[in-house]
Design an enzyme around this catalytic site. Sequence first.
Site, mmCIF file in Angstrom:
data_model
loop_
_atom_site.group_PDB
_atom_site.id
_atom_site.type_symbol
_atom_site.label_atom_id
_atom_site.label_comp_id
_atom_site.label_asym_id
_atom_site.label_seq_id
_atom_site.Cartn_x
_atom_site.Cartn_y
_atom_site.Cartn_z
ATOM 1 N N GLY A 96 5.352 -13.619 -4.863
ATOM 2 C CA GLY A 96 6.232 -15.226 -4.716
ATOM 3 C C GLY A 96 7.668 -14.881 -4.293
ATOM 4 N N GLU A 97 8.510 -15.147 -5.031
ATOM 5 C CA GLU A 97 9.724 -15.243 -4.932
ATOM 6 C C GLU A 97 10.427 -14.470 -6.320
ATOM 7 O OE1 GLU A 97 13.446 -14.816 -4.120
ATOM 8 O OE2 GLU A 97 13.324 -16.399 -5.720
ATOM 9 N N SER A 98 10.854 -13.411 -6.174
ATOM 10 C CA SER A 98 11.135 -12.453 -7.423
ATOM 11 C C SER A 98 12.361 -13.293 -8.370
ATOM 12 C CB SER A 98 11.520 -11.320 -7.173
ATOM 13 O OG SER A 98 12.757 -11.102 -6.446
ATOM 14 N N CYS B 130 4.321 -7.205 -5.192
ATOM 15 C CA CYS B 130 5.435 -7.651 -4.332
ATOM 16 C C CYS B 130 6.614 -8.146 -5.237
ATOM 17 C CB CYS B 130 4.906 -8.593 -3.544
ATOM 18 S SG CYS B 130 6.123 -8.901 -1.976
ATOM 19 N N ARG C 25 14.506 -5.044 -2.293
ATOM 20 C CA ARG C 25 13.829 -6.121 -1.827
ATOM 21 C C ARG C 25 13.881 -6.476 -0.388
ATOM 22 N NH1 ARG C 25 16.458 -11.461 -4.748
ATOM 23 N NH2 ARG C 25 15.981 -12.182 -2.697
ATOM 24 N N ILE D 131 4.272 -8.466 2.794
ATOM 25 C CA ILE D 131 5.049 -9.716 3.234
ATOM 26 C C ILE D 131 6.344 -9.760 2.476
ATOM 27 C CG2 ILE D 131 4.682 -12.137 3.110
ATOM 28 C CD1 ILE D 131 1.890 -11.843 2.837
ATOM 29 N N ARG D 132 7.335 -9.719 3.337
ATOM 30 C CA ARG D 132 8.526 -9.544 2.942
ATOM 31 C C ARG D 132 8.749 -8.319 1.644
ATOM 32 N NH1 ARG D 132 9.852 -14.852 0.876
ATOM 33 N NH2 ARG D 132 11.588 -13.820 -0.316
ATOM 34 N N HIS E 281 0.218 -6.673 -1.163
ATOM 35 C CA HIS E 281 -0.675 -7.755 -1.682
ATOM 36 C C HIS E 281 -2.336 -7.364 -1.675
ATOM 37 C CE1 HIS E 281 2.307 -10.847 -2.097
ATOM 38 N NE2 HIS E 281 2.987 -10.270 -1.168
ATOM 39 N N GLU F 24 -4.489 -8.743 -3.488
ATOM 40 C CA GLU F 24 -5.129 -10.176 -3.783
ATOM 41 C C GLU F 24 -5.510 -10.773 -2.549
ATOM 42 O OE1 GLU F 24 -0.842 -11.202 -3.773
ATOM 43 O OE2 GLU F 24 -1.911 -9.505 -4.233
#
Length: 191
Positions: A48-50, A81, A109, A136-137, A172, A174
């Site tokens: 998500g967004e850390s 991630c 990051r 992803i990023r 990821h 998942e």
Amino acid sequence: MRGVVGVLALQGDFREHKEALKRLGIEAKEVRKVKDLEGLKALIVPGGESTTIGKLAREYGLEEAVRRRVEEGTLALFGTCAGAIWLAREILGYPEQPRLGVLDAAVERNAFGRQVESFEEDLEVEGLGPFHGVFIRAPVFRRLGEGVEVLARLGDLPVLVRQGKVLASSFHPELTEDPRLHRYFLELAGV
């Protein structure tokens, strides 16, 4: 159902982790408050967004509660991630970002670029064999402490590491249909 695993559900792709666990016959419990940790032996921290995950975990008291349980040896963790970033002791370039600090590692990051530069790559995971990674990023582990074991690399870069009952992935799992990495974590956690 063989056991229950917590999935931090503050932000990010927690639903995908819940589905991955369901495919393995494991009940997933959404964790949003400290009381949600009761009875859990394992917790997955999703991508998500850390920064958001860290701020919300701190605000809700989860940061300290999770850290204490990990240090006591009563909670296994799997961060993917952004989740892996939150687990790390150091976040390069972001010294003030909230983090759990239970993984003796420094992470960078967005090491492979921005969202549009996301990619998929086949990896070789120690003990599991070939595994398809979705990046992803994605972060990368730049420094690892002595007790941290590298389980997979992308070129020379560590992208899957383990320290005791803490597992951290740049990619990821998942987002694939392959259950092996989640199963590995369940075995690590004793679930």
